[in-house]
Design a protein around this motif. Structure first.
Motif, PDB file in Angstrom:
ATOM      1  N   SER A 178       0.832  -1.201   0.000  1.00 60.69           N
ATOM      2  CA  SER A 178       0.000   0.000   0.000  1.00 60.69           C
ATOM      3  C   SER A 178       0.870   1.256   0.000  1.00 60.69           C
ATOM      4  O   SER A 178       0.444   2.306  -0.498  1.00 60.69           O
ATOM      5  CB  SER A 178      -0.919   0.002   1.223  1.00 60.69           C
ATOM      6  N   ILE A 179       2.080   1.147   0.544  1.00 61.91           N
ATOM      7  CA  ILE A 179       2.976   2.311   0.571  1.00 61.91           C
ATOM      8  C   ILE A 179       3.402   2.681  -0.842  1.00 61.91           C
ATOM      9  O   ILE A 179       3.273   3.841  -1.264  1.00 61.91           O
ATOM     10  CB  ILE A 179       4.205   2.029   1.458  1.00 61.91           C
ATOM     11  N   LEU A 180       3.913   1.701  -1.599  1.00 55.57           N
ATOM     12  CA  LEU A 180       4.314   2.005  -2.967  1.00 55.57           C
ATOM     13  C   LEU A 180       3.135   2.474  -3.796  1.00 55.57           C
ATOM     14  O   LEU A 180       3.252   3.401  -4.603  1.00 55.57           O
ATOM     15  CB  LEU A 180       4.950   0.779  -3.614  1.00 55.57           C
ATOM     16  N   ARG A 181       1.993   1.851  -3.597  1.00 52.21           N
ATOM     17  CA  ARG A 181       0.802   2.239  -4.354  1.00 52.21           C
ATOM     18  C   ARG A 181       0.406   3.678  -4.057  1.00 52.21           C
ATOM     19  O   ARG A 181      -0.064   4.406  -4.942  1.00 52.21           O
ATOM     20  CB  ARG A 181      -0.334   1.277  -4.026  1.00 52.21           C
ATOM     21  N   SER A 182       0.636   4.135  -2.837  1.00 54.01           N
ATOM     22  CA  SER A 182       0.261   5.505  -2.473  1.00 54.01           C
ATOM     23  C   SER A 182       1.079   6.538  -3.240  1.00 54.01           C
ATOM     24  O   SER A 182       0.625   7.666  -3.449  1.00 54.01           O
ATOM     25  CB  SER A 182       0.433   5.722  -0.962  1.00 54.01           C
ATOM     26  N   TYR A 200      10.968  17.632  -0.441  1.00 45.90           N
ATOM     27  CA  TYR A 200      12.403  17.427  -0.657  1.00 45.90           C
ATOM     28  C   TYR A 200      12.966  18.331  -1.761  1.00 45.90           C
ATOM     29  O   TYR A 200      14.153  18.212  -2.098  1.00 45.90           O
ATOM     30  CB  TYR A 200      12.675  15.968  -1.035  1.00 45.90           C
ATOM     31  N   SER A 201      12.118  19.209  -2.323  1.00 47.07           N
ATOM     32  CA  SER A 201      12.531  20.045  -3.472  1.00 47.07           C
ATOM     33  C   SER A 201      13.173  19.150  -4.532  1.00 47.07           C
ATOM     34  O   SER A 201      14.250  19.432  -5.070  1.00 47.07           O
ATOM     35  CB  SER A 201      13.515  21.131  -3.023  1.00 47.07           C
ATOM     36  N   PHE A 202      12.496  18.063  -4.814  1.00 47.08           N
ATOM     37  CA  PHE A 202      13.062  16.981  -5.626  1.00 47.08           C
ATOM     38  C   PHE A 202      12.437  16.934  -7.010  1.00 47.08           C
ATOM     39  O   PHE A 202      11.216  16.990  -7.158  1.00 47.08           O
ATOM     40  CB  PHE A 202      12.817  15.656  -4.900  1.00 47.08           C
ATOM     41  N   ARG A 203      13.290  16.839  -8.012  1.00 45.79           N
ATOM     42  CA  ARG A 203      12.842  16.667  -9.384  1.00 45.79           C
ATOM     43  C   ARG A 203      13.799  15.696 -10.044  1.00 45.79           C
ATOM     44  O   ARG A 203      15.021  15.837  -9.914  1.00 45.79           O
ATOM     45  CB  ARG A 203      12.861  18.003 -10.123  1.00 45.79           C
ATOM     46  N   GLY A 204      13.281  14.683 -10.727  1.00 43.75           N
ATOM     47  CA  GLY A 204      14.154  13.644 -11.244  1.00 43.75           C
ATOM     48  C   GLY A 204      14.174  13.520 -12.750  1.00 43.75           C
ATOM     49  O   GLY A 204      13.303  14.048 -13.447  1.00 43.75           O
ATOM     50  N   ASP A 205      15.181  12.777 -13.250  1.00 46.74           N
ATOM     51  CA  ASP A 205      15.329  12.520 -14.679  1.00 46.74           C
ATOM     52  C   ASP A 205      15.642  11.062 -14.977  1.00 46.74           C
ATOM     53  O   ASP A 205      15.921  10.721 -16.112  1.00 46.74           O
ATOM     54  CB  ASP A 205      16.474  13.365 -15.255  1.00 46.74           C
ATOM     55  N   LEU A 206      15.613  10.193 -13.956  1.00 48.08           N
ATOM     56  CA  LEU A 206      16.155   8.841 -14.114  1.00 48.08           C
ATOM     57  C   LEU A 206      15.105   7.740 -13.993  1.00 48.08           C
ATOM     58  O   LEU A 206      15.427   6.599 -13.664  1.00 48.08           O
ATOM     59  CB  LEU A 206      17.275   8.620 -13.089  1.00 48.08           C
ATOM     60  N   GLY A 207      13.847   8.061 -14.237  1.00 47.28           N
ATOM     61  CA  GLY A 207      12.827   7.033 -14.276  1.00 47.28           C
ATOM     62  C   GLY A 207      12.539   6.401 -12.929  1.00 47.28           C
ATOM     63  O   GLY A 207      12.496   7.083 -11.898  1.00 47.28           O
ATOM     64  N   ASP A 208      12.363   5.065 -12.916  1.00 49.92           N
ATOM     65  CA  ASP A 208      11.901   4.382 -11.714  1.00 49.92           C
ATOM     66  C   ASP A 208      12.852   4.531 -10.532  1.00 49.92           C
ATOM     67  O   ASP A 208      12.419   4.556  -9.380  1.00 49.92           O
ATOM     68  CB  ASP A 208      11.611   2.906 -11.995  1.00 49.92           C
ATOM     69  N   GLN A 209      14.161   4.663 -10.795  1.00 52.31           N
ATOM     70  CA  GLN A 209      15.077   4.749  -9.656  1.00 52.31           C
ATOM     71  C   GLN A 209      14.878   6.048  -8.880  1.00 52.31           C
ATOM     72  O   GLN A 209      15.129   6.105  -7.681  1.00 52.31           O
ATOM     73  CB  GLN A 209      16.529   4.576 -10.087  1.00 52.31           C
ATOM     74  N   ASP A 210      14.393   7.096  -9.547  1.00 50.00           N
ATOM     75  CA  ASP A 210      14.058   8.331  -8.830  1.00 50.00           C
ATOM     76  C   ASP A 210      12.888   8.099  -7.881  1.00 50.00           C
ATOM     77  O   ASP A 210      12.894   8.566  -6.737  1.00 50.00           O
ATOM     78  CB  ASP A 210      13.697   9.443  -9.813  1.00 50.00           C
ATOM     79  N   LEU A 211      11.877   7.379  -8.364  1.00 53.99           N
ATOM     80  CA  LEU A 211      10.727   7.094  -7.505  1.00 53.99           C
ATOM     81  C   LEU A 211      11.155   6.248  -6.305  1.00 53.99           C
ATOM     82  O   LEU A 211      10.795   6.557  -5.162  1.00 53.99           O
ATOM     83  CB  LEU A 211       9.645   6.370  -8.292  1.00 53.99           C
ATOM     84  N   VAL A 232      10.881   7.173  -2.382  1.00 57.16           N
ATOM     85  CA  VAL A 232      10.182   6.330  -1.405  1.00 57.16           C
ATOM     86  C   VAL A 232      11.135   5.939  -0.277  1.00 57.16           C
ATOM     87  O   VAL A 232      10.757   5.923   0.904  1.00 57.16           O
ATOM     88  CB  VAL A 232       9.603   5.069  -2.079  1.00 57.16           C
ATOM     89  N   ALA A 233      12.399   5.657  -0.631  1.00 54.59           N
ATOM     90  CA  ALA A 233      13.382   5.258   0.382  1.00 54.59           C
ATOM     91  C   ALA A 233      13.712   6.393   1.344  1.00 54.59           C
ATOM     92  O   ALA A 233      14.072   6.134   2.499  1.00 54.59           O
ATOM     93  CB  ALA A 233      14.653   4.756  -0.291  1.00 54.59           C
ATOM     94  N   PHE A 234      13.600   7.648   0.906  1.00 54.42           N
ATOM     95  CA  PHE A 234      13.771   8.767   1.832  1.00 54.42           C
ATOM     96  C   PHE A 234      12.783   8.632   2.993  1.00 54.42           C
ATOM     97  O   PHE A 234      13.119   8.887   4.151  1.00 54.42           O
ATOM     98  CB  PHE A 234      13.510  10.104   1.129  1.00 54.42           C
ATOM     99  N   ASP A 235      11.557   8.240   2.655  1.00 54.22           N
ATOM    100  CA  ASP A 235      10.488   8.158   3.647  1.00 54.22           C
ATOM    101  C   ASP A 235      10.368   6.776   4.283  1.00 54.22           C
ATOM    102  O   ASP A 235       9.987   6.665   5.456  1.00 54.22           O
ATOM    103  CB  ASP A 235       9.145   8.504   2.989  1.00 54.22           C
ATOM    104  N   HIS A 236      10.649   5.727   3.512  1.00 51.57           N
ATOM    105  CA  HIS A 236      10.392   4.353   3.973  1.00 51.57           C
ATOM    106  C   HIS A 236      11.581   3.443   3.644  1.00 51.57           C
ATOM    107  O   HIS A 236      11.453   2.499   2.848  1.00 51.57           O
ATOM    108  CB  HIS A 236       9.119   3.810   3.324  1.00 51.57           C
TER     109      HIS A 236
END
Length: 363
Positions: free
Chosen positions: A270-274, A288-299, A303-307
C-alpha cells in the motif's frame, strides 16, 4: 548441450519462427512450453513433423527444475548494433558463469525478439548451456498502449527534461511486474549494459536475506546525482544525511541497473501504491525540493527517503557503476567519496555509455 526457447503469446509468425530457430540450432531441445501454451503443444508437434523435425525435443515446463527468473529490456534492438552488442555481452557473461538454470524474459517488440533469440542461440551453443527465453511482447503491455496510465503521472515527476532518455514508459515497468510477468513471484531485473563477473545464483541468494518488510534490493547510486537533486533540501536541512555518501553514513540514493524484486510484495504494498497518486507525489517532491530525470530509480529513491525499511541494499560490487559524468559538473572534489566501491566487482555497469574494462584472462 541443450538450449530452450518459449515464445509467449504466439503472434502470427511465431510458429514459423520457432520452427526456423529449431532448424538453425541442431542442439535441441529448443522449444519449451508451459501450462499457458498447452493448447499450442500439438500444433507445434505437428508442424515439426511436417517439416521433418523430431518431436522428442518438445518438452513441457513442468519437467524442469526451478529457475532463476531474469528480465531485461531489448526494445528497438533490431537495428541498433550497440544494443545488440550490450545484449550479447550481458547474456554471455551471465550464462557462462551460471551454475543454475535461468529463464530469461526479454521485453521487446516482435522483430527485435527475433534478433535476441538468434543471439541467445549462438550464446547457448558457445557456452554449451541451456537457456530458456520468454518473449514479453511490448504490444501486450498496457502501460505502453493505454491513453492514460500511472506512467504518465510518473513521467511528469521523474523525467523532467523534454528530451530525457528515460521518457520511454518501459523505464517504469518494474512497478507493474505483477501485470507484465504474471505468475512470477521473484525476478531479477538487469540493464543490458552490464557484464557479470560472478554466478547469478550468488546474486539471487540475496532474496533469502530479505526480512518481512523488504520488497526489493538495489545497490546505492555511485555518483552525486542525488546530492545534486537535493541541493535545496540540504541547504534548508544542514544536518540531513540524505544525499551524503554511504562512506560517511549517508544515503546517496539507489541505482536501478540491477534489482531484485519480490513481485508478490510489490503488488500488495500500500505504501508504494500511495506514491502513484499525484497529490502524494506533489507533496513529497515539494518537501524534498526533488525533481528527477532517471525514471523508476528516482521514484524508489524518493520512497526510500520516507520508507527505507522497504529496501534491501546490495553490496556495491553487484552494480559497479562506471559513469563519471557528474565528476565534471561541479562535484570533482567530492565525487570519489560516492564513486568508491570496495571489494570484488561482481557486475560491471557501463551506465551513461561508459566503457566496461576488458576482461583479463588468466592463463
Amino acid at each position: 548441450m541443450r538450449g530452450y526457447l518459449r515464445q509467449a503469446g504466439f503472434p502470427s509468425d511465431a510458429l514459423t519462427w520457432l520452427v526456423l530457430l529449431y532448424r538453425m540450432t541442431e542442439v535441441g531441445p529448443w522449444i519449451i512450453l508451459d501450462e499457458h501454451d498447452k493448447k499450442s503443444l500439438e500444433v507445434v508437434r505437428k508442424s515439426l513433423v511436417a517439416t521433418g523435425q523430431s518431436t522428442s525435443n518438445v518438452v513441457e515446463h513442468s519437467a524442469l527444475d526451478s529457475y532463476v527468473e531474469l528480465a531485461l529490456i531489448f526494445r528497438h534492438g533490431k537495428d541498433k548494433e550497440r544494443l545488440q552488442k550490450n545484449f550479447r555481452n550481458a547474456v554471455d557473461s551471465m550464462l557462462s558463469l551460471s551454475s543454475v538454470p535461468v529463464r530469461l524474459h526479454i521485453v521487446t517488440d516482435d522483430e527485435s525478439f527475433k534478433v535476441a533469440a538468434s543471439l541467445v542461440a549462438n550464446i547457448s551453443m558457445k557456452n554449451q548451456k541451456q537457456l530458456e527465453v520468454v518473449h514479453v511482447p511490448t504490444t501486450n503491455i498496457k502501460l505502453l498502449t493505454a491513453k492514460e496510465t500511472s506512467v504518465d503521472l510518473l513521467q511528469d515527476f521523474f523525467t523532467s527534461r523534454a528530451n530525457s532518455y528515460y521518457k520511454d514508459p518501459l523505464f517504469f515497468f518494474s512497478l507493474f511486474l505483477y501485470d507484465i510477468l504474471p505468475g512470477l513471484k521473484k525476478v531479477i531485473l538487469m540493464d543490458i549494459d552490464v557484464r557479470l563477473e560472478e554466478d547469478i545464483a550468488d546474486l539471487h541468494h540475496y532474496f533469502s536475506l530479505f526480512n518481512d518488510e523488504h520488497i526489493m534490493a538495489m545497490t546505492h547510486e555511485l555518483s552525486t546525482a542525488y546530492l545534486h537533486a537535493l541541493t535545496v533540501y540540504r541547504r534548508d536541512h544542514p544536518n540531513t544525511t540524505l544525499g551524503s555518501p554511504h562512506s560517511e553514513g549517508g544515503f546517496p540514493g539507489y541505482n536501478s541497473g540491477v534489482m531484485l524484486i519480490d513481485i508478490e510484495r510489490l503488488k500488495k504494498s500500500s505504501i508504494l501504491r500511495s506514491y502513484l497518486n499525484r497529490t502524494v507525489l506533489t507533496e513529497r517532491c515539494k518537501y524534498y525540493s526533488f525533481r528527477g530525470d532517471l525514471g523508476d530509480q528516482d521514484l524508489y529513491t524518493l520512497v526510500a527517503f520516507d520508507h527505507p525499511q522497504l529496501f534491501y541494499t546490495l553490496p556495491c560490487g553487484w552494480n559497479r557503476q562506471l559513469c563519471q559524468w557528474w565528476r565534471n559538473q561541479g562535484y570533482a572534489q567530492v565525487f570519489d567519496k560516492y564513486f568508491a566501491c570496495e571489494g570484488r566487482v561482481k557486475m560491471y555497469h557501463g551506465n551513461c555509455g561508459s566503457v566496461i574494462p576488458e576482461k583479463v584472462l588468466v592463463p
